[in-house]
Enzyme design. Structure first.
Site, PDB file in Angstrom:
ATOM      1  N   GLU A  24       0.704  -1.309   0.106  1.00  0.00           N
ATOM      2  CA  GLU A  24      -0.139   0.046  -0.017  1.00  0.00           C
ATOM      3  C   GLU A  24       0.770   1.265  -0.119  1.00  0.00           C
ATOM      4  OE1 GLU A  24      -0.737  -2.641   1.874  1.00  0.00           O
ATOM      5  OE2 GLU A  24      -2.651  -3.123   1.663  1.00  0.00           O
TER       6      GLU A  24
ATOM      7  N   PHE B 134     -11.267  -6.596  14.777  1.00  0.00           N
ATOM      8  CA  PHE B 134     -10.089  -7.110  13.947  1.00  0.00           C
ATOM      9  C   PHE B 134      -9.916  -5.859  12.811  1.00  0.00           C
ATOM     10  CE2 PHE B 134      -8.855  -9.471   9.939  1.00  0.00           C
ATOM     11  CZ  PHE B 134      -7.577  -9.731  10.523  1.00  0.00           C
ATOM     12  N   GLN B 135      -8.470  -5.735  12.624  1.00  0.00           N
ATOM     13  CA  GLN B 135      -8.021  -4.840  11.546  1.00  0.00           C
ATOM     14  C   GLN B 135      -8.735  -3.468  11.882  1.00  0.00           C
ATOM     15  OE1 GLN B 135      -8.051  -6.729   7.693  1.00  0.00           O
ATOM     16  NE2 GLN B 135      -6.142  -7.506   8.102  1.00  0.00           N
TER      17      GLN B 135
ATOM     18  N   LYS C   5     -17.295  -0.317   6.825  1.00  0.00           N
ATOM     19  CA  LYS C   5     -17.837  -1.440   5.785  1.00  0.00           C
ATOM     20  C   LYS C   5     -19.331  -1.425   5.431  1.00  0.00           C
ATOM     21  CE  LYS C   5     -16.878  -6.306   4.593  1.00  0.00           C
ATOM     22  NZ  LYS C   5     -16.405  -7.443   4.824  1.00  0.00           N
TER      23      LYS C   5
ATOM     24  N   MET D  57      24.520   8.263   1.331  1.00  0.00           N
ATOM     25  CA  MET D  57      24.401   9.715   1.931  1.00  0.00           C
ATOM     26  C   MET D  57      24.678   9.471   3.525  1.00  0.00           C
ATOM     27  SD  MET D  57      24.341  12.967   1.627  1.00  0.00           S
ATOM     28  CE  MET D  57      23.225  13.488   0.247  1.00  0.00           C
TER      29      MET D  57
HETATM   30  C1  LIG Z   1      12.504   5.653   4.463  1.00  0.00           C
HETATM   31  C2  LIG Z   1      13.934   6.249   4.978  1.00  0.00           C
HETATM   32  N1  LIG Z   1      14.606   5.595   6.072  1.00  0.00           N
HETATM   33  C3  LIG Z   1      15.885   6.200   6.121  1.00  0.00           C
HETATM   34  C4  LIG Z   1      16.359   7.364   5.573  1.00  0.00           C
HETATM   35  C5  LIG Z   1      17.585   8.003   5.793  1.00  0.00           C
HETATM   36  N2  LIG Z   1      18.510   8.142   4.547  1.00  0.00           N
HETATM   37  C6  LIG Z   1      18.679   9.218   3.956  1.00  0.00           C
HETATM   38  S1  LIG Z   1      19.478   8.930   2.687  1.00  0.00           S
HETATM   39  C7  LIG Z   1      20.082   7.482   3.103  1.00  0.00           C
HETATM   40  C8  LIG Z   1      20.651   6.547   2.392  1.00  0.00           C
HETATM   41  C9  LIG Z   1      20.054   6.187   0.912  1.00  0.00           C
HETATM   42  O1  LIG Z   1      21.163   5.204   0.524  1.00  0.00           O
HETATM   43  P1  LIG Z   1      20.962   4.634  -1.070  1.00  0.00           P
HETATM   44  O2  LIG Z   1      19.475   4.435  -1.213  1.00  0.00           O
HETATM   45  O3  LIG Z   1      21.749   3.542  -1.325  1.00  0.00           O
HETATM   46  O4  LIG Z   1      21.291   5.944  -1.920  1.00  0.00           O
HETATM   47  P2  LIG Z   1      22.740   6.779  -2.129  1.00  0.00           P
HETATM   48  O5  LIG Z   1      22.844   7.819  -0.968  1.00  0.00           O
HETATM   49  O6  LIG Z   1      23.831   5.742  -1.857  1.00  0.00           O
HETATM   50  O7  LIG Z   1      22.697   7.360  -3.327  1.00  0.00           O
HETATM   51  C10 LIG Z   1      19.318   6.871   4.264  1.00  0.00           C
HETATM   52  C11 LIG Z   1      19.152   5.714   4.913  1.00  0.00           C
HETATM   53  C12 LIG Z   1      15.428   7.952   4.594  1.00  0.00           C
HETATM   54  N3  LIG Z   1      15.748   8.907   4.031  1.00  0.00           N
HETATM   55  N4  LIG Z   1      14.172   7.475   4.437  1.00  0.00           N
END
Ligand SMILES: Cc1ncc(C[n+]2csc(CCOP(=O)(O)OP(=O)(O)O)c2C)c(N)n1
Length: 544
Positions: A33, A95-96, A145, A449
């Protein structure tokens, strides 16, 4: 044809029972979803029309939450329809059962629990209207529902609802003040945000810039609101903004902010943000004016309309000396890529193979910044990304929505190896529904990042950031789609061209430099005047 992205379940079954009676509604069965909400969001961003997602009660509804928060932060019109337990069961931990209205109240513009079937059609009309009117945002309609099972005469129209239009009585004075400031400023800038795209103010923005010679900065969500190739375009501001853009902001004596909210990723340390600049702020949402930066003139209204008002009053001027000064701030772009496989090369190949006609949907992380800064966005609204919430996993499902909205051009989802693995299950949706998203995975073997922050600010302690990936070519094969791995620069062009030539979805993995960094970078909490412009000299070890 109207589109719905959804997933069935117990409490929404009467809705799905009725669905086949409406062949003009196309339902796309997602695999999660969350993806339904992002796909609806991607569709909304690509079209300006509301995107609709559907889920059952409980876990179905809670799975929508991240997507609704993403839409809320970026002001995009999404309508979520959720099933709910029957009225007699409400409040009994049935439920749910979850209080999805309560859960989503802070991340929706409006929510409606439909308690009578006679109110249902009006509730849906109201949701679609509220999502798009004024500052757009997500709206949730929760339908027990037994209400879905009721019968009602449809065709009633939405009655008696008027939205307040905010028209401060002193608008002429504020406009006159703004015009004077724009005429007198020595070092003015225009900062253009998402509002340009949401209101379609492209021509007004360009005309105002050209008439006054004032350079234009586009925020992450303002990208593709002003042509990158335009001589007055400066680039992106903020944490990963270009040095010359941030320096221009710090030296400016006037900033005209249009349709943006001066987010902390844009301003850096607020106390040190553009100290010498007066601010004129055009914003549809009055609560944004003065929220983050002190504002000399607030103009409440639609960006297109307000820029039109300014255009009717602003005379021609030039900014040659100031632009020459900004040109002096420009720096060579820092490339931290060894070898010949770089994001710049990949993005150039995508642009070339698509003949400049392409929509780019990025995920969150380092690649998002490269994609924001290195691709030539010369077409309106050709860059979609999760800016405010920074939601990893956004790109693949949002690109599905965008691809259905824009069947005549390639839509690329560009993700990191982390974010891609958050919603890659949607390849199955693309296959089942024939949605031809082109997926690029920038695989650096890290949550890049976060690894960069660890390198810069945590003494290179790479805790929980190395990330394993499956064999993406085999993954593509398992789904029966085109897949390629690219390890060298000389393989890029052919892989990209072949991916675009596929009638269906395609996946290209780019094995990029593992420890490349995004430059420049303003450290968190620092001011725009304190960029890190290149690799830090030596690891600083953090103890304990
Ligand atoms: C849902 C979610 N969880 C954690 C983060 C924290 N976060 C920001 S950038 C990042 C790393 C992203 O890694 P990747 O997808 O491999 O991309 P890259 O930075 O290597 O290009 C994380 C964990 C986020 N922004 N969103």
């Amino acid at each position: 044809m109207s589109l719905l992205f959804g997933y069935p379940g117990g409490a929404i079954m009467p809705f799905y029972h009725a669905l086949p009676e409406y062949p003009e509604l196309r339902h796309v069965l997602v695999r999660h979803e969350q993806a339904a909400a992002h796909a609806a969001d991607g569709y909304a961003r690509a079209t300006g029309r509301p995107g609709v997602c559907v889920a059952t009660s409980g876990p179905g509804a809670t799975n929508l939450v991240t997507g609704l928060a993403t839409a809320h932060m970026d002001s995009t019109p999404v309508v979520a329809i959720t099933g709910q337990v029957p009225r007699a069961m409400l409040g009994r931990d049935a439920f749910q059962e979850t209080d999805i209205i309560g859960i989503t109240q802070p991340i929706t513009k409006h929510s409606i629990l439909v308690e009578e079937v006679d109110d249902l059609a009006d509730a849906v009309r109201e949701a679609l209207a509220v999502a798009t009117e004024g500052r757009p945002g997500p709206v949730l309609v929760d339908i027990p529902k037994d209400v879905q099972q009721g019968k009602a005469a449809v065709g009633r129209s939405l009655k008696g609802r008027t939205l307040p239009t905010v028209r401060p009585p002193d608008r002429p004075t504020a406009l006159a003040h703004a015009v004077r400031l724009l005429a007198e400023a020595q070092r003015p800038l225009i900062m253009a945000g998402h509002g340009i795209i949401l209101s379609g103010a492209y021509d007004e923005l360009r005309q105002l810039a050209e008439r006054t010679g004032i350079p234009v900065i586009t925020t992450l969500l303002g990208i593709s609101g002003f042509p990158e190739s335009h001589p007055l375009h400066l680039g992106m501001p903020g944490m990963h903004g270009e040095v010359h853009v941030n320096r221009a902001i710090q030296q400016a004596d006037l900033i005209l902010g249009v349709g943006l909210r001066f987010d902390d990723r844009v301003t850096g340390n607020l106390a040190a943000f553009a100290r010498g600049a007066k601010v004129i702020h055009i914003e549809l949402d009055p609560s944004e004016i003065g929220k983050n930066v002190a504002t000399e003139v607030g103009l409440v209204g639609d960006a297109r309309e307000m820029l039109g008002e300014l255009l009717a009053r602003v005379g021609p001027r030039g900014c040659e000396a100031w632009r020459a000064e900004i040109d002096g701030f420009r720096r060579e772009r820092q490339e931290s890529f060894r070898g010949d496989l770089s994001p710049a090369g990949i993005l150039a190949a995508i642009d070339q193979a698509a003949g400049g006609r392409c929509t780019i949907v990025s995920d969150v992380g380092q690649h998002q910044m490269w994609v924001a800064k290195l691709y030539p966005y010369n077409r309106h609204n050709s860059h979609l990304t999760s800016g405010g919430l920074g939601t990893m996993g956004f790109a693949v499902p949002a690109a599905m929505g965008a691809a259905l909205a824009r069947p005549d051009e390639p839509v690329w989802a560009i993700s990191g190896d982390g974010g891609f693995q958050m919603n890659m299950q949607e390849i199955a949706t693309m296959v089942q529904e024939g949605i031809p998203v082109k997926m690029a995975v920038f695989n650096n073997g890290y949550l890049g990042m976060v690894r960069q922050w660890q390198q810069f600010f945590h003494g290179r302690r790479y805790s929980a950031t190395p990330i394993w990936s499956p064999d993406y070519v085999k993954l593509a094969e398992a789904y029966g789609i085109f897949g390629r791995r690219v390890e060298r620069g000389d393989q890029v062009e052919e892989a990209v061209r072949e991916a675009i030539a596929q009638p269906g979805p395609a996946l290209v993995e780019f094995l990029i430099e593992q420890e490349a960094n995004v430059f420049p970078m303003i450290p968190p909490g620092a001011s725009l005047s304190e960029p890190i412009e290149g690799e830090p000299p030596a690891p600083r070890l953090v103890t304990a």
